[in-house]
Design a protein around this motif. Structure first.
Motif, short mmCIF file in Angstrom:
data_model
loop_
_atom_site.label_atom_id
_atom_site.label_comp_id
_atom_site.label_asym_id
_atom_site.label_seq_id
_atom_site.Cartn_x
_atom_site.Cartn_y
_atom_site.Cartn_z
N GLN A 1 31.06 33.48 -33.26
CA GLN A 1 32.59 33.73 -33.25
C GLN A 1 32.91 34.90 -34.17
N GLU B 1 37.51 34.19 -22.70
CA GLU B 1 36.16 34.27 -23.21
C GLU B 1 35.81 33.18 -24.25
N THR C 1 30.92 40.09 -28.96
CA THR C 1 31.95 40.34 -27.94
C THR C 1 31.53 40.31 -26.51
N SER D 1 31.62 41.22 -22.37
CA SER D 1 32.91 41.99 -21.43
C SER D 1 32.16 42.29 -20.34
N TYR E 1 32.89 31.70 -27.08
CA TYR E 1 31.89 31.70 -27.98
C TYR E 1 31.63 30.44 -28.41
N ARG F 1 28.26 42.71 -27.05
CA ARG F 1 28.26 43.61 -28.12
C ARG F 1 27.76 42.67 -29.55
#
Length: 122
Positions: free
Chosen positions: A65, A58, A69, A71, A60, A82
């Motif tokens: 950061q 992942e 999130t 996913s 960011y 999220r």
């Protein structure tokens, strides 16, 4: 029909949370690298977060950061973002993107959604 459809945007107060969803259809979702970008009118489309096709990495942008999130659910062909501790500067239209290449350049992604608006009030 190949498409990505975002949902979950809205108006939220600073400090609040939202979860964006992106439903994929007609593309080889499990084998594609996925990402979220955002754009403010008059500005370029900026990378927010990315996830490799195998979910193994992942990435960011520094400004999100620790707050956002990314996913994915291969079985449901869904991508999520999220977003916690939202700030007014997070206000933008958020886009889901998919492609065989990865990285922060929007030119790396072949498929795009129509966008969902996120507005964070102070």
């Amino acid at each position: 029909q190949r498409q990505l459809v975002e949902s979950g945007g809205g108006l939220v107060q600073a400090g609040g949370s939202l979860r964006l969803s992106c439903a994929a259809s007609g593309i080889d979702f499990p084998w594609l690298n996925m990402a979220w970008f955002r754009q403010v009118p008059g500005q370029e489309r900026d990378f927010v977060a990315g996830i490799l096709w195998n979910g193994g990495s992942e990435t960011y942008v520094d400004s999100v950061q620790g707050r956002f999130t990314i996913s994915k659910d291969d079985a449901e062909e869904m991508l999520y973002l999220r977003m916690n501790t939202l700030k007014p500067e997070d206000t933008a239209t958020y886009y889901c993107a998919a492609g065989t290449n990865a990285g922060q350049d929007p030119r790396n992604y072949k498929y795009w959604g129509q966008g969902t608006q996120v507005t964070v009030s102070s």
